[in-house]
Design a protein around this motif. Structure first.
Motif, PDB file in Angstrom:
ATOM      1  N   SER A 213       6.610   7.367   2.457  1.00  0.00           N
ATOM      2  CA  SER A 213       5.404   6.948   1.740  1.00  0.00           C
ATOM      3  C   SER A 213       5.581   5.548   1.157  1.00  0.00           C
ATOM      4  O   SER A 213       4.648   4.724   1.177  1.00  0.00           O
ATOM      5  N   ILE A 214       6.770   5.262   0.649  1.00  0.00           N
ATOM      6  CA  ILE A 214       7.059   3.928   0.108  1.00  0.00           C
ATOM      7  C   ILE A 214       6.927   2.872   1.208  1.00  0.00           C
ATOM      8  O   ILE A 214       6.303   1.826   1.022  1.00  0.00           O
ATOM      9  N   ARG A 216       5.193   3.057   4.028  1.00  0.00           N
ATOM     10  CA  ARG A 216       3.790   2.908   4.446  1.00  0.00           C
ATOM     11  C   ARG A 216       3.004   2.100   3.431  1.00  0.00           C
ATOM     12  O   ARG A 216       2.157   1.279   3.795  1.00  0.00           O
ATOM     13  N   SER A 217       3.267   2.300   2.143  1.00  0.00           N
ATOM     14  CA  SER A 217       2.572   1.538   1.101  1.00  0.00           C
ATOM     15  C   SER A 217       2.887   0.057   1.223  1.00  0.00           C
ATOM     16  O   SER A 217       1.999  -0.794   1.125  1.00  0.00           O
ATOM     17  N   LEU A 218       4.156  -0.262   1.450  1.00  0.00           N
ATOM     18  CA  LEU A 218       4.549  -1.664   1.591  1.00  0.00           C
ATOM     19  C   LEU A 218       3.893  -2.306   2.811  1.00  0.00           C
ATOM     20  O   LEU A 218       3.422  -3.439   2.756  1.00  0.00           O
ATOM     21  N   ASN A 220       1.095  -1.335   4.318  1.00  0.00           N
ATOM     22  CA  ASN A 220      -0.347  -1.452   4.099  1.00  0.00           C
ATOM     23  C   ASN A 220      -0.681  -2.626   3.199  1.00  0.00           C
ATOM     24  O   ASN A 220      -1.653  -3.358   3.442  1.00  0.00           O
ATOM     25  N   GLU A 221       0.121  -2.819   2.156  1.00  0.00           N
ATOM     26  CA  GLU A 221      -0.138  -3.917   1.220  1.00  0.00           C
ATOM     27  C   GLU A 221       0.115  -5.277   1.865  1.00  0.00           C
ATOM     28  O   GLU A 221      -0.486  -6.278   1.490  1.00  0.00           O
TER      29      GLU A 221
END
Length: 231
Positions: A213-214, A216-218, A220-221
């Motif tokens: 999840s970490i 994917r967040s990076l 996406n951002e």
């Protein structure tokens, strides 16, 4: 198995193991250097291990695996015992398994490797099971708390040489190493240890999902597409 019978295995292994070790080193070197496992110039592989089966453990395994329906002899030991050599790939992110699987499939498609059997994904986790169903692997959802993908790789279809390739995350490796310490080659009889290993497997599963999840967040951002899944 008595010492006389074991001596026949030792003679066969002395002759055949050098070729097995050479192939294992080639598999290890491929993942160490090949650009197919790199993204933006960096390998998705955190680290790797390789090992040849210890002879004392092998003798015990032959004794355990030999049955009236499965007779293991010096003549067929390389066909019957397929984990004489092993390479283990450790990933930070389960999503990066996509890249490793693609690299293996490319190597097979080129004719450089053969799969001795369909790759197998072992897991207790329903979410991990759904993830692995996206790939050309046989998914085995079991209660053993073990999560890993296994490929049996050969240099060609008729070769007796085989290398077991395992792919898992660092979190899963922690659980695997502790379980191996306690349960190999013979399972522990401690009920409390078995229960604690089950709890640890749940923590490991949660940790693996969190680090994915970490990532994917990076991504996406930063506007990049996630590498995971079959996308």
């Amino acid at each position: 198995m008595d010492d006389v019978a074991w001596s026949g295995f030792v003679e066969a292994l002395d002759k055949g193991m050098p070729d097995v070790e050479i192939f294992m080193k080639n598999v290890h070197e491929y993942f160490l250097t090949h650009p197919s496992v790199r993204v933006h110039g960096k390998s998705v592989i955190h680290s790797m291990k390789r090992r040849m089966k210890d002879l004392s453990h092998l003798r015990d395994k032959i004794d355990r695996k030999s049955t009236p329906k499965r007779i293991i002899t010096p003549d067929n030991v390389f066909e019957q015992i397929t984990d004489l050599a092993g390479v283990r790939i450790l990933l930070l992110f389960q999503d990066d398994f996509t890249i490793i699987d693609r690299s293996i499939r490319q190597k097979i498609s080129s004719g450089d490797w053969e799969l001795a059997e369909k790759a197998k994904a072992f897991t207790w986790d329903p979410e991990a099971s759904e993830f692995f169903k996206k790939f050309e692997v046989e998914v085995n959802q079991r209660d053993t708390s073990y999560t890993s993908v296994h490929y049996l790789i050969k240099p060609r279809k008729d070769a007796p040489v085989c290398c077991e390739l395992q792919v898992r995350t660092l979190f899963e490796e922690i659980w695997g190493e502790i379980d191996h310490k306690i349960n190999y080659p013979h399972p522990t009889e401690s009920v409390s240890c078995r229960e604690q290993l089950r709890v640890l497997s749940k923590i490991v599963g949660a940790g693996s999902r969190l680090v994915d999840s970490i990532q994917r967040s990076l991504l996406n951002e930063s506007g990049q597409e996630p590498k995971g899944g079959n996308s």
